[in-house]
Design an enzyme around this catalytic site. Structure first.
Site, PDB file in Angstrom:
ATOM      1  N   CYS A 163       0.825  -1.211   0.000  1.00 17.33           N
ATOM      2  CA  CYS A 163       0.000   0.000   0.000  1.00 17.33           C
ATOM      3  C   CYS A 163       0.859   1.262   0.000  1.00 17.33           C
ATOM      4  CB  CYS A 163      -0.943  -0.016   1.203  1.00 17.33           C
ATOM      5  SG  CYS A 163      -2.068   1.397   1.213  1.00 17.33           S
ATOM      6  N   CYS A 166      -0.687   4.311   1.653  1.00 12.48           N
ATOM      7  CA  CYS A 166      -0.635   4.323   3.130  1.00 12.48           C
ATOM      8  C   CYS A 166       0.786   4.645   3.616  1.00 12.48           C
ATOM      9  CB  CYS A 166      -1.006   2.961   3.722  1.00 12.48           C
ATOM     10  SG  CYS A 166      -2.323   2.074   2.913  1.00 12.48           S
ATOM     11  N   ASP A 167       1.791   4.082   2.940  1.00 16.47           N
ATOM     12  CA  ASP A 167       3.145   4.092   3.503  1.00 16.47           C
ATOM     13  C   ASP A 167       4.128   5.064   2.865  1.00 16.47           C
ATOM     14  OD1 ASP A 167       2.210   2.120   5.147  1.00 16.47           O
ATOM     15  OD2 ASP A 167       3.088   0.460   4.032  1.00 16.47           O
TER      16      ASP A 167
END
Ligand code: NDP
Length: 362
Positions: A163, A166-167
Site C-alpha cells: 500500500c 498508506c506508507d
C-alpha cells in the site's frame, strides 16, 4: 420473466445445493432474519446496498476488514463514471453515504463463517453476530498477492508493503522498488515518487500490462526508472527493516544486490473466497463462479459481485455494475418466494404475515 430467471438459476444447481429447501415455513419463529446481507463494502457491496435499500428491503452490510474496499488504498481515480478525478477513498465515502442514506445498515464487522446448506442461510462474524439471511451478496473483493520469496514474510510491514498510498510518507528521501507491471504498480510508483529519493519499477516481462494512459504518466517523473525482465530473488534486512534485495536479471541470468529500504508489491490480487470454498462453486483461480450474465452463484439465493467474482475486468466501475445486477437478482429470487419488496416492507412495519407465518425481520 421471473420464472425464467428462476429456471435458469435452479437449473444450475450443483449437488451441494440440491438439498436446500426454500420454504417460508423455515422462517417460523426465527430471529435475526435479514432479507439481504452483503459481505463487503467496496463498489460492488455499496451499489448492491443502495439498490436494495431503495427497493425497500432491509439490507445489512458487513464492512469487512477494509471498509470501502481496495479503492480506498488507491490514489486518484480518473475513470470512475461521471467523475473526472477524485481520490479513491472519497469515492467510496460518497458511495457508502449513498447506501446509508438509502437505509442500508452498514456495520463494522467481518463475516467469519457461512453455512449455505439450509435456508435461511447462517452467517457468523468475528465480532459475535449471528444472522439468518434470506439472500446473500458476496462482495468480499480480493487481497493482494505475495511474491513468496525469502525475506518477504520476515520484513512484512518493515519495508515490505502493498500500500503505497498508506506508507509513502515513511520513505522520504529513501530508495524503493515497486514490483509489477500492471496499473496498480504504476499507481504505486506515482504515489511514492514525491517522497522517495528514487523509485525503481521491476517488470517481469519485456512489457507492462498497465494501460497506455497510466504508463504515459511515468514519462515526466525524474526519480523513476523502469527495468524490464527483472525479478527479485530475496529480500534482505536487519532490525531496522529492509536494507536490500537480490535482483534477478532474466536476460543475463545474473543476480545483483540493490540497496533499497522499501519493497512495494503490486503483482495482482486473489479473490477473497476462503470461507465460501465449501459452500459454492469456485473457478480454478479461486474466484466465485457466476452464471452467464447474472450474478447468481451455484447456490440459489447467494449472489456474488465485484472482484471476488471477476477474473477478467477487475474495475471499480464494473464492480459497481455487478453490485447493481446482484441486487436485481436478489429481488427476483425473493420475489419468486413471495417476498417482494412490498411484502418485505410491510413485514418490517409489522403489518403483515407471509402465508400466515410469523418471523422477525431484524
Ligand atoms: P494486474 O493483474 O493487472 O497486474 C499484475 C502485474 O503483476 C502484471 O504486470 C504481472 O505480470 C505482474 N506479476 C504477477 N505476478 C508476478 C510475480 N510473481 N512477480 C512479478 N510480477 C508479477 O493487477 P493490478 O493489481 O495491477 O490491477 C488489477 C485490476 O485493477 C486491473 O484490471 C487494473 O486495470 C485495475 N486497476 C486500474 C487502475 C486505474 O485505472 N487507475 C489502478 C489500479 C488497478 P504479467 O503482466 O507478466 O502477468
Amino acid at each position: 420473466m421471473n420464472r425464467l430467471w428462476l429456471v435458469v438459476c435452479f437449473a444450475s444447481l450443483i449437488s451441494a445445493s440440491s438439498d436446500v429447501k426454500y420454504d417460508l415455513k423455515n422462517l417460523t419463529g426465527q430471529r435475526n432474519v435479514v432479507s439481504m446481507v452483503i459481505i463487503g463494502s467496496g463498489p460492488a457491496g455499496c451499489a448492491a446496498a443502495t439498490y436494495g435499500a431503495r427497493a425497500g428491503m432491509d439490507v445489512l452490510v458487513y464492512e469487512g476488514p477494509l471498509p470501502g474496499g481496495a479503492l480506498t488504498e488507491t490514489g486518484f481515480v480518473e475513470n470512475w463514471p461521471g467523475i473526472k478525478r477524485a481520490k479513491g477513498a472519497d469515492i467510496m465515502e460518497s458511495q457508502r453515504c449513498q447506501a446509508a442514506d438509502a437505509g442500508a445498515r452498514i456495520v463494522a464487522e467481518t463475516v467469519s463463517e457461512v453455512n449455505f446448506s439450509s435456508w435461511p442461510f447462517k452467517l457468523k462474524t468475528y465480532e459475535g453476530s449471528e444472522i439468518n439471511a434470506l439472500s446473500v451478496v458476496i462482495a468480499a473483493g480480493s487481497s493482494p498477492r505475495k511474491l513468496n520469496v525469502p525475506g518477504e514474510k520476515e520484513f512484512w510491514g518493515m519495508g515490505v508493503s502493498v500500500c503505497a498510498v498508506c506508507d509513502a510518507p515513511f520513505y522520504e528521501d529513501r530508495e524503493v522498488i515497486v514490483i509489477g507491471g500492471g496499473d496498480s504498480a504504476v499507481e504505486q510508483v506515482i504515489q511514492l515518487s514525491p517522497y522517495a529519493k528514487k523509485v525503481t519499477q521491476f517488470v517481469r516481462r519485456d512489457a507492462m500490462r498497465a494501460s497506455v494512459a497510466m504508463q504515459n504518466k511515468l514519462r515526466n517523473i525524474k526519480n523513476v526508472s523502469v527495468e524490464y525482465l527483472k525479478d527479485i530473488a530475496r529480500i534482505h534486512g536487519d532490525d531496522t527493516g529492509v536494507t536490500a534485495v537480490d535482483a534477478y536479471d532474466k536476460k543475463t541470468k545474473k543476480i545483483e544486490r540493490r540497496n533499497v529500504e522499501g519493497v512495494f508489491l503490486a503483482i495482482g490480487h486473489s479473490a477473497r473466497t476462503q470461507i465460501f470454498a465449501d459452500e459454492i462453486q469456485l473457478e480454478k483461480d479461486g474466484s466465485v463462479k457466476v452464471l452467464g450474465r447474472s450474478q447468481c452463484t451455484s447456490m440459489p439465493g447467494v449472489f456474488a459481485a465485484g472482484d471476488v467474482a471477476d477474473n477478467v475486468y477487475r474495475q471499480a466501475g464494473v464492480a459497481a455494475g455487478d453490485g447493481s445486477k446482484a441486487e436485481r437478482d436478489v429481488e427476483h429470487f425473493l420475489g419468486d418466494l413471495g417476498l417482494t419488496p412490498t411484502v418485505i416492507r410491510s413485514l418490517r412495519d409489522g403489518t403483515r404475515k407471509v402465508s400466515g407465518l410469523k418471523f422477525y425481520l431484524n
